[in-house]
Design a protein around this motif. Structure first.
Motif, PDB file in Angstrom:
ATOM      1  N   HIS A  40      -2.603  73.548 -36.117  1.00 57.32           N
ATOM      2  CA  HIS A  40      -4.011  73.943 -36.010  1.00 57.32           C
ATOM      3  C   HIS A  40      -4.594  73.533 -34.662  1.00 57.32           C
ATOM      4  O   HIS A  40      -5.631  74.070 -34.250  1.00 57.32           O
ATOM      5  N   VAL A  63      -9.398  78.362 -39.638  1.00 56.92           N
ATOM      6  CA  VAL A  63      -8.090  77.746 -39.441  1.00 56.92           C
ATOM      7  C   VAL A  63      -7.799  76.846 -40.633  1.00 56.92           C
ATOM      8  O   VAL A  63      -8.657  76.057 -41.045  1.00 56.92           O
ATOM      9  N   SER A 110     -11.975  74.429 -39.081  1.00 59.46           N
ATOM     10  CA  SER A 110     -10.599  74.167 -39.498  1.00 59.46           C
ATOM     11  C   SER A 110     -10.659  73.290 -40.741  1.00 59.46           C
ATOM     12  O   SER A 110     -11.256  72.215 -40.705  1.00 59.46           O
TER      13      SER A 110
END
Length: 350
Positions: A40, A63, A110
């Motif tokens: 990531h 993400v 994320s």
């Protein structure tokens, strides 16, 4: 106005689909393109893409990763410890945000899908601490864990149930309390049943400043109204005056904000209210990023005439208001707050 999140592309690390939370999130966005990535942190098209895509990536990209490090780091300012994060990045685009300095110009949300491991690591750490031996400026009774160092958990709660799980963890964790700051209004938080064991620090600045600097965030008036709702829902509610950006007439506009806040807060909240005051910190790399997409913000943030370089604890060279001017301005800010909201305790200011 386009929605804050309109996920069209999901980058996912290996192992994401092996976790129930990963499968749940993917099912929420069935039409999004899925792009496997090794890490990531290493997505070149996000780190090195056209800065003109800055806001589009925040709106359209998600993400998913698997959290590796599970350490709880000492803090001592907002919290006693920084918990292993359940996310990083944000769909909002505050012009002063330091996360963009770490991840390039694009830092969309994320989310880490191994939430059970994150919660277990926090629980083990809290158990090792035992009872807090003495009150400190963070909290008089509990060890406090910052849960959202690099993101906004109120927004994360629109993506997954990670935040609900964290609130549930602290609800039953003796001697420990969770904490996060937010600039977003998410009514879903109101049914999480925190029972006073999660602290939400609402970030505020004068509305005219926020309109320029707090890009894609909830309007300040909505944040203030939401504080009362969070209080009634069982959260410990505090306020984060951050960053304090100085310009002509700053005392008048901050005074107006304090008056609005004083009028809106319920009497049951006021005796327990505490604040953090954080003067602006800027950075040359972020300055260059902002010039490519939001130069108007830099007219306020980039002020070498009243700023000086200072190396942070992490070794980074930042710009802060000059000493001793900063100390005098900070004292004036605190006096202004005390005049309008004498009940509001300042937990720390820098």
């Amino acid at each position: 106005m386009p929605p804050l999140l309109d996920i069209r592309c999901i980058y996912l690390e290996p192992g994401v689909e092996a976790h129930a939370r990963g499968r749940e999130i993917l099912a929420r966005f069935p039409d999004a393109e899925r792009v496997p990535v090794a890490s990531h942190w290493r997505i070149p098209e996000l780190r090195e893409g056209d800065a003109g895509d800055y806001l589009r990536n925040k709106r359209e990209v998600l993400v998913l990763g698997v959290k590796k490090g599970m350490a709880c780091r000492p803090n001592g300012r907002s919290a006693d410890f920084i918990a292993p994060s359940s996310s990083n990045g944000c769909a909002m685009a505050c012009a002063y945000c330091y996360v963009a300095r770490r991840k390039g110009h694009a830092n969309p949300v994320s989310v880490f899908v191994n939430i059970e491991e994150i919660c277990a690591a926090i629980a083990r750490h809290a158990a090792r601490q035992g009872a807090k031996p003495a009150p400190n400026q963070v909290d008089p009774h509990d060890w406090v864990y910052d849960l959202g160092e690099n993101g906004d958990l109120s927004l994360d709660a629109a993506v997954s149930d990670n935040v609900r799980d964290l609130v549930a963890l602290f609800r039953g964790l003796p001697g420990a309390k969770g904490s996060f700051a937010t600039k977003w209004v998410n009514p879903a938080l109101l049914d999480y049943d925190p029972r006073g064991k999660t602290r939400i620090r609402m970030s505020l600045m004068p509305p005219a400043l926020a309109k320029l600097l707090d890009v894609r965030t909830a309007p300040v008036a909505e944040r203030i109204r939401f504080m009362a709702e969070l209080h009634r829902a069982g959260y410990e509610v505090q306020v984060n005056f951050s960053p304090v950006v100085l310009r002509e007439g700053w005392e008048a506009e901050w005074g107006a904000l304090f008056a609005e806040l004083d009028a809106a807060l319920p009497d049951t909240l006021k005796p327990h209210l505490a604040a953090e005051i954080i003067m602006l910190t800027h950075n040359a790399a972020l300055h260059e990023v902002n010039l490519s997409w939001h130069p108007k913000a830099e007219a306020l943030l980039w002020r070498p005439d009243i700023q000086e370089e200072k190396r942070s604890e992490g070794g980074q060279v930042n710009l802060r208001y000059r000493t001793p001017w900063k100390g005098r301005w900070l004292a004036r800010f605190q006096a202004l707050l005390a005049r309008h909201m004498p009940y509001c305790r300042v937990r720390y200011a820098f």
